[in-house]
Motif scaffolding. Structure first.
Motif, PDB file in Angstrom:
ATOM      1  N   ASN A   1       0.819  -1.217   0.000  1.00 14.54           N
ATOM      2  CA  ASN A   1       0.000   0.000   0.000  1.00 14.54           C
ATOM      3  C   ASN A   1       0.849   1.261   0.000  1.00 14.54           C
ATOM      4  O   ASN A   1       0.343   2.350  -0.269  1.00 14.54           O
TER       5      ASN A   1
ATOM      6  N   GLY B   1       3.479   0.207   6.315  1.00 15.59           N
ATOM      7  CA  GLY B   1       2.357   0.074   7.243  1.00 15.59           C
ATOM      8  C   GLY B   1       1.150   0.909   6.849  1.00 15.59           C
ATOM      9  O   GLY B   1       0.144   0.906   7.568  1.00 15.59           O
ATOM     10  N   LYS B   2       1.232   1.599   5.749  1.00 13.52           N
ATOM     11  CA  LYS B   2       0.098   2.400   5.268  1.00 13.52           C
ATOM     12  C   LYS B   2      -1.103   1.484   5.087  1.00 13.52           C
ATOM     13  O   LYS B   2      -0.986   0.399   4.518  1.00 13.52           O
ATOM     14  N   ASP B   3      -2.259   1.901   5.583  1.00 13.55           N
ATOM     15  CA  ASP B   3      -3.420   0.999   5.582  1.00 13.55           C
ATOM     16  C   ASP B   3      -4.229   1.024   4.292  1.00 13.55           C
ATOM     17  O   ASP B   3      -5.047   0.138   4.064  1.00 13.55           O
ATOM     18  N   GLN B   4      -4.001   1.983   3.423  1.00 14.75           N
ATOM     19  CA  GLN B   4      -4.753   2.020   2.165  1.00 14.75           C
ATOM     20  C   GLN B   4      -3.835   2.431   1.017  1.00 14.75           C
ATOM     21  O   GLN B   4      -3.002   3.316   1.150  1.00 14.75           O
TER      22      GLN B   4
END
Length: 165
Positions: free
Chosen positions: A30, A69-72
């Motif tokens: 992501n 670690g970006k969620d989107q």
């Protein structure tokens, strides 16, 4: 997929998240960025001494260590904004073959074709595939088009003493 087909697909799904599946069930992180768009003119000579020429558009993806670690993932709308800006600076050849250039710690750098796409939840998933190298001058090199039985290897086109190199 041609460049105009790619851009049209993105236009049709602006409200989605853009995901890239570079191998079965393996996705670009992501944290990816579109870092470069290349307009390539290929002018080649194959091992049968035949010339060819074509154009390619290569979109390079890179996973930023700052965004682990970006969620989107990136939205299709944002990707379109980047690609449209590139097109205003250096216009696209709409019929150029489109490739995605990508690598990570577990996957070598490769130029991948968009083999298919899927819509899942709120995402546009572009399914990427590697195109294997091939001899374009099989007839001149005396290579049969038949599938090789498992374990057998076709005679290389350009071996010493071959009739094409």
């Amino acid at each position: 997929m041609k460049t105009h087909e790619f851009l049209t697909l993105l236009e049709q799904h602006k409200n989605k998240t853009l995901l890239f599946e570079y191998a079965p069930n393996a996705f670009v992180g992501n944290n990816y960025h579109i870092t470069e768009v290349k307009h390539i003119q290929v002018d080649s000579v194959d091992c049968g001494a035949q010339t060819d020429a074509w154009n390619e558009t290569i979109v390079q993806l890179w996973e930023s260590p700052n965004d682990i670690g970006k969620d989107q993932a990136m939205s299709v709308l944002k990707a379109l904004g980047i690609l449209n800006k590139v097109g205003r600076i250096k216009p696209y050849n709409p019929v150029a073959e489109l490739k995605i250039e990508y690598s990570n710690d577990a996957f070598h750098t490769a130029q991948l074709f968009i083999n298919d796409y899927a819509l899942q939840n709120n995402s546009l998933i572009l399914k990427l595939a590697v195109q294997k190298t091939d001899c374009k001058a099989k007839e001149a090199c005396g290579i049969k088009e038949e599938a090789q039985p498992l374990g057998e290897v076709a005679e290389p086109c350009c071996e010493p003493g071959g009739n094409c190199c």
